[in-house]
Design a protein around this motif. Structure first.
Motif, PDB file in Angstrom:
ATOM      1  N   ALA A   1       0.834  -1.199   0.000  1.00 47.65           N
ATOM      2  CA  ALA A   1       0.000   0.000   0.000  1.00 47.65           C
ATOM      3  C   ALA A   1       0.873   1.256   0.000  1.00 47.65           C
ATOM      4  O   ALA A   1       0.608   2.218  -0.732  1.00 47.65           O
ATOM      5  CB  ALA A   1      -0.933  -0.002   1.207  1.00 47.65           C
ATOM      6  N   VAL A   2       1.915   1.259   0.810  1.00 46.33           N
ATOM      7  CA  VAL A   2       2.823   2.408   0.860  1.00 46.33           C
ATOM      8  C   VAL A   2       3.544   2.572  -0.477  1.00 46.33           C
ATOM      9  O   VAL A   2       3.648   3.686  -1.007  1.00 46.33           O
ATOM     10  CB  VAL A   2       3.832   2.267   2.023  1.00 46.33           C
ATOM     11  N   ALA A   3       4.030   1.480  -1.058  1.00 44.82           N
ATOM     12  CA  ALA A   3       4.731   1.557  -2.343  1.00 44.82           C
ATOM     13  C   ALA A   3       3.809   2.096  -3.435  1.00 44.82           C
ATOM     14  O   ALA A   3       4.228   2.913  -4.268  1.00 44.82           O
ATOM     15  CB  ALA A   3       5.272   0.182  -2.730  1.00 44.82           C
ATOM     16  N   THR A   4       2.549   1.677  -3.428  1.00 45.76           N
ATOM     17  CA  THR A   4       1.599   2.160  -4.422  1.00 45.76           C
ATOM     18  C   THR A   4       1.316   3.644  -4.221  1.00 45.76           C
ATOM     19  O   THR A   4       1.274   4.418  -5.185  1.00 45.76           O
ATOM     20  CB  THR A   4       0.293   1.347  -4.357  1.00 45.76           C
ATOM     21  N   ALA A   5       1.129   4.058  -2.973  1.00 41.78           N
ATOM     22  CA  ALA A   5       0.874   5.475  -2.695  1.00 41.78           C
ATOM     23  C   ALA A   5       2.052   6.342  -3.134  1.00 41.78           C
ATOM     24  O   ALA A   5       1.865   7.419  -3.708  1.00 41.78           O
ATOM     25  CB  ALA A   5       0.593   5.666  -1.209  1.00 41.78           C
TER      26      ALA A   5
ATOM     27  N   PRO B   1       4.080   4.470 -12.565  1.00 44.47           N
ATOM     28  CA  PRO B   1       3.070   3.405 -12.574  1.00 44.47           C
ATOM     29  C   PRO B   1       3.247   2.501 -11.355  1.00 44.47           C
ATOM     30  O   PRO B   1       4.361   2.275 -10.896  1.00 44.47           O
ATOM     31  CB  PRO B   1       3.360   2.640 -13.872  1.00 44.47           C
ATOM     32  N   SER B   2       2.143   2.032 -10.811  1.00 39.77           N
ATOM     33  CA  SER B   2       2.245   1.062  -9.728  1.00 39.77           C
ATOM     34  C   SER B   2       2.599  -0.291 -10.341  1.00 39.77           C
ATOM     35  O   SER B   2       2.270  -0.576 -11.487  1.00 39.77           O
ATOM     36  CB  SER B   2       0.941   0.975  -8.945  1.00 39.77           C
ATOM     37  N   THR B   3       3.297  -1.090  -9.600  1.00 42.96           N
ATOM     38  CA  THR B   3       3.735  -2.385 -10.124  1.00 42.96           C
ATOM     39  C   THR B   3       2.940  -3.509  -9.478  1.00 42.96           C
ATOM     40  O   THR B   3       2.344  -3.336  -8.425  1.00 42.96           O
ATOM     41  CB  THR B   3       5.230  -2.608  -9.842  1.00 42.96           C
ATOM     42  N   GLY B   4       2.957  -4.632 -10.124  1.00 44.66           N
ATOM     43  CA  GLY B   4       2.299  -5.813  -9.583  1.00 44.66           C
ATOM     44  C   GLY B   4       0.816  -5.848  -9.888  1.00 44.66           C
ATOM     45  O   GLY B   4       0.199  -4.822 -10.180  1.00 44.66           O
ATOM     46  N   PRO B   5       0.257  -7.022  -9.814  1.00 41.46           N
ATOM     47  CA  PRO B   5      -1.163  -7.168 -10.120  1.00 41.46           C
ATOM     48  C   PRO B   5      -2.038  -6.704  -8.953  1.00 41.46           C
ATOM     49  O   PRO B   5      -1.637  -6.751  -7.803  1.00 41.46           O
ATOM     50  CB  PRO B   5      -1.318  -8.678 -10.340  1.00 41.46           C
ATOM     51  N   ALA B   6      -3.200  -6.238  -9.290  1.00 43.83           N
ATOM     52  CA  ALA B   6      -4.204  -5.891  -8.290  1.00 43.83           C
ATOM     53  C   ALA B   6      -5.485  -6.630  -8.658  1.00 43.83           C
ATOM     54  O   ALA B   6      -5.843  -6.692  -9.838  1.00 43.83           O
ATOM     55  CB  ALA B   6      -4.444  -4.391  -8.276  1.00 43.83           C
ATOM     56  N   PRO B   7      -6.167  -7.192  -7.687  1.00 37.79           N
ATOM     57  CA  PRO B   7      -7.405  -7.904  -8.019  1.00 37.79           C
ATOM     58  C   PRO B   7      -8.468  -6.924  -8.511  1.00 37.79           C
ATOM     59  O   PRO B   7      -8.503  -5.768  -8.092  1.00 37.79           O
ATOM     60  CB  PRO B   7      -7.826  -8.546  -6.690  1.00 37.79           C
ATOM     61  N   THR B   8      -9.322  -7.410  -9.369  1.00 33.56           N
ATOM     62  CA  THR B   8     -10.436  -6.593  -9.848  1.00 33.56           C
ATOM     63  C   THR B   8     -11.498  -6.533  -8.748  1.00 33.56           C
ATOM     64  O   THR B   8     -11.478  -7.320  -7.793  1.00 33.56           O
ATOM     65  CB  THR B   8     -11.070  -7.204 -11.102  1.00 33.56           C
ATOM     66  N   TYR B   9     -12.439  -5.607  -8.891  1.00 34.65           N
ATOM     67  CA  TYR B   9     -13.543  -5.541  -7.932  1.00 34.65           C
ATOM     68  C   TYR B   9     -14.319  -6.853  -7.925  1.00 34.65           C
ATOM     69  O   TYR B   9     -14.757  -7.322  -6.884  1.00 34.65           O
ATOM     70  CB  TYR B   9     -14.468  -4.371  -8.253  1.00 34.65           C
ATOM     71  N   ALA B  10     -14.502  -7.448  -9.102  1.00 34.83           N
ATOM     72  CA  ALA B  10     -15.229  -8.711  -9.196  1.00 34.83           C
ATOM     73  C   ALA B  10     -14.494  -9.832  -8.450  1.00 34.83           C
ATOM     74  O   ALA B  10     -15.134 -10.659  -7.798  1.00 34.83           O
ATOM     75  CB  ALA B  10     -15.434  -9.093 -10.660  1.00 34.83           C
ATOM     76  N   GLN B  11     -13.183  -9.853  -8.540  1.00 31.90           N
ATOM     77  CA  GLN B  11     -12.412 -10.876  -7.821  1.00 31.90           C
ATOM     78  C   GLN B  11     -12.522 -10.693  -6.309  1.00 31.90           C
ATOM     79  O   GLN B  11     -12.658 -11.671  -5.573  1.00 31.90           O
ATOM     80  CB  GLN B  11     -10.945 -10.827  -8.257  1.00 31.90           C
TER      81      GLN B  11
END
Length: 56
Positions: A21-25, A33-43
């Protein structure tokens, strides 16, 4: 055979999530760009609605 003691992953999971969360912020702040996958709202919703969920 090696006997493993009982351990908790709760702290590790929390610390890893907080670190991501800190790295993304910081990436958003810096315009990178933020790195790594993020789950979708549906997931995420599928996890909430999954079998054995009793917290409704």
């Amino acid at each position: 055979m090696r006997a493993w003691g009982r351990g908790s992953l709760g702290s590790l999971l929390y610390r890893r999530a907080l670190g991501e969360a800190v790295a993304t912020a910081l990436a958003v702040r810096d315009g990178a760009p933020s790195t790594g996958p993020a789950p979708t709202y549906a997931q995420v919703q599928a996890l909430v609605d999954g079998p054995g969920v009793t917290c409704r």
